[in-house]
Scaffold this active site. Structure first.
Site, PDB file in Angstrom:
ATOM      1  N   LYS A   1      20.239 -10.721  -2.732  1.00 37.53           N
ATOM      2  CA  LYS A   1      19.257  -9.860  -3.401  1.00 37.53           C
ATOM      3  C   LYS A   1      19.734  -8.428  -3.334  1.00 37.53           C
ATOM      4  O   LYS A   1      20.428  -8.045  -2.395  1.00 37.53           O
ATOM      5  CB  LYS A   1      17.898  -9.953  -2.693  1.00 37.53           C
ATOM      6  CG  LYS A   1      16.749  -9.521  -3.557  1.00 37.53           C
ATOM      7  CD  LYS A   1      16.338 -10.633  -4.490  1.00 37.53           C
ATOM      8  CE  LYS A   1      15.088 -10.332  -5.257  1.00 37.53           C
ATOM      9  NZ  LYS A   1      14.501 -11.582  -5.773  1.00 37.53           N
TER      10      LYS A   1
HETATM   11  N1  GLU Z   1      14.583 -12.153  -9.317  1.00 37.45           N
HETATM   12  C1  GLU Z   1      14.268 -13.522  -9.578  1.00 37.45           C
HETATM   13  C2  GLU Z   1      13.849 -14.223  -8.301  1.00 37.45           C
HETATM   14  O1  GLU Z   1      13.391 -13.618  -7.372  1.00 37.45           O
HETATM   15  C3  GLU Z   1      15.387 -14.234 -10.328  1.00 37.45           C
HETATM   16  C4  GLU Z   1      16.662 -14.383  -9.598  1.00 37.45           C
HETATM   17  C5  GLU Z   1      17.802 -14.932 -10.446  1.00 37.45           C
HETATM   18  O2  GLU Z   1      17.556 -15.325 -11.575  1.00 37.45           O
HETATM   19  O3  GLU Z   1      18.915 -14.975  -9.931  1.00 37.45           O
HETATM   20  O4  GLU Z   1      13.870 -15.415  -8.195  1.00 37.45           O
END
Ligand code: GLU
Length: 494
Positions: free
Chosen positions: A125
């Protein structure tokens, strides 16, 4: 869709809501507590237990951008929680309150989420401390490109190693800039487009990615409502039709979930909570109209067709069947958990219920469909986009017309038989149209997402119902996910 309406908006008020949690563990500690609860019921060697829990690495970058005649310094993070599978995957968040604890918690959730829905990624993240509303588009592009440059040069953006995606405060626009920045720095990488997902269609995106997380919430609820035993646990009966729903946060996820539930399943959206208060109407709110108002006016204040409640958070405590927290972490915490009246909470956001609140709600018999499952629609469709980018071909391009030709063959034969029998059947024209049409990319994406959400739910509920020591879906989700991660580590010889 493009522009700010795609965004998960992070407002300073929402940020304050999540930060003001005295006597509660931090977000990362809260995730660890939930992890420990599940692991205590498993039979993992202690070393592996710790290896899976800890965050592998977090990179902090401070970079300067010349804006309005002076250099402004920005702080950003990319955290890699687990590399049991590569690339690692997870969004990049733009919000003023982003911090290391938060990105590490979110990266850990990505590991478990990907494992649960069988998306072949580790967890990661990123975050940038910024209030995007303070900058114009050109400034945002300069800042985003510079952040992408800093991450790319350390392979923290890379099609085979680390693939970001949208999150709160970011959308298609930012992903297009990131993809282009990576391509400029890696001119001979034929898979450059797979370095990030959530791109616009014309920049290598996939149909249905913008709606994906909200669509996943809808599919999750539909699957929940297919199981009598599960509905009974939440004190609910029947179908989604007529169920009263309160949505906290009408950003990309909350908006799509509420819209689909209202238009396609007959749910009644009685409450919508935003950063500047809430709208409440027992007869139901028009989601589309509220969304248009928010996009135009920046909030729900002044919306003419419903009661405005200035202390918006109190609307989460109203009587309803389903509560959908779809904004920030920690909004249901020790200060309000015992006043929540919903029978069922589905966590469209990441970490909206703190570990302490989770204990209280479980005691009260509230059923919680946990974040790592409920909002996995986004990463699931990101997975499809990544595969599309690596295969360099749109889904359905080879099969669609062939499928139509075969259907045509069946229909022609049916009509010939019918004629021979004296025109008795009279095939419905609408059936013919629908049957003849081959699936396009959007249909395939929705079908793949629906399948993923059903299977993942069934794997959780099996643990929930078959083990006496597991009394909630969250613990079941952790057990399924941790077991998968542990198997990957074992296969690697760890
Ligand atoms: N930000 C989204 C999540 O928390 C999508 C993550 C992604 O598609 O890699 O799942």
């Amino acid at each position: 869709m493009a522009g700010p309406s795609d965004f998960e908006r992070a407002t300073t008020k929402e940020v304050r809501m999540s930060a003001a949690l005295p006597n509660e563990p931090t977000f990362r500690e809260s995730v660890d507590l939930m992890y420990n609860r599940a692991v205590a019921l498993m039979d993992l060697p202690p070393g592996l237990e710790e290896k899976i829990r800890v965050c592998n690495a977090t990179y902090t970058v401070r970079f300067g951008v010349r804006l309005r005649g002076q250099i402004q310094t920005f702080v950003g993070y990319r955290s890699v929680h687990s590399e049991h599978m590569e690339p690692v995957k997870g969004g990049i968040r733009f919000a003023s309150a982003v911090n290391q604890d938060e990105v590490e918690a979110l990266a850990a959730l990505m590991t478990y989420k990907c494992a649960l829905v069988e998306a072949p990624f580790g967890g990661s993240k990123g975050g940038l401390c910024i209030d995007p509303r303070q900058y114009d588009e050109h400034e945002m592009e300069m800042i985003t490109r510079r952040f992408a440059y800093e991450l790319s040069k350390r392979d923290l953006i890379h099609p085979a190693q680390n693939v970001p995606a949208p999150d709160m405060g970011t959308g298609e626009r930012e992903m297009a800039w990131i993809a282009d920045q990576y391509a400029r720095m890696n001119t001979t990488d034929i898979n450059a487009r797979a370095c990030v997902t959530g791109k616009p269609l014309n920049a290598g995106g996939i149909a249905g990615r913008v709606e994906a997380t909200g669509r996943g919430v809808q599919y999750a609820l539909r699957e929940f409502f297919r199981h009598e035993e599960d509905k009974a646990a939440a004190g609910l009966t029947g179908t989604l039709d007529g169920k009263r729903v309160i949505v906290q946060g009408l950003g990309n996820v909350g908006y799509h979930a509420a819209k689909f539930l209202q238009n396609e399943d007959g749910a009644i959206i009685t409450g919508i909570i935003e950063h500047d208060g809430a709208l409440f109407s027992p007869d139901g709110l028009d989601v589309e109209a509220v969304r248009e108002w928010i996009v135009k006016h920046g909030g729900v204040s002044g919306y003419p067709a419903a009661n405005h409640v200035s202390d918006g958070a109190t609307v989460m405590e109203e009587d309803c069947d389903i509560l959908i927290p779809a904004a920030l972490e920690g909004v249901i915490n020790l200060s309000n958990a015992d006043r929540i009246k919903a029978n069922l909470i589905i966590e469209a956001a990441n970490g909206p219920v703190t570990a302490g609140a989770d204990d209280i709600l479980r005691e009260k018999g509230v059923v919680i469909i946990p974040d790592m499952y409920a909002n996995a629609g986004g990463v699931t469709v990101s997975y499809f986009e990544w595969v599309k980018n690596l295969s360099h071909i749109r889904f359905g391009r080879m099969q669609r017309r062939q499928e139509e030709a075969r259907h045509e063959l069946v229909l022609t034969e049916l009509e010939r038989l019918d004629e021979a029998m004296g025109d008795k059947w009279n095939l419905d024209a609408r059936f013919k149209d629908r049957y003849l049409r081959g699936a396009d990319e959007l249909e395939l994406v929705r079908s793949g997402l629906d399948d993923t959400m059903r299977i993942a739910y069934q794997s959780m509920r099996e643990v929930w119902h078959n083990r006496d020591d597991v009394t909630d879906l969250r613990t079941a989700a952790y057990i399924v996910a941790i077991d998968k991660v542990a198997k990957s580590y074992r296969a690697k010889g760890l």
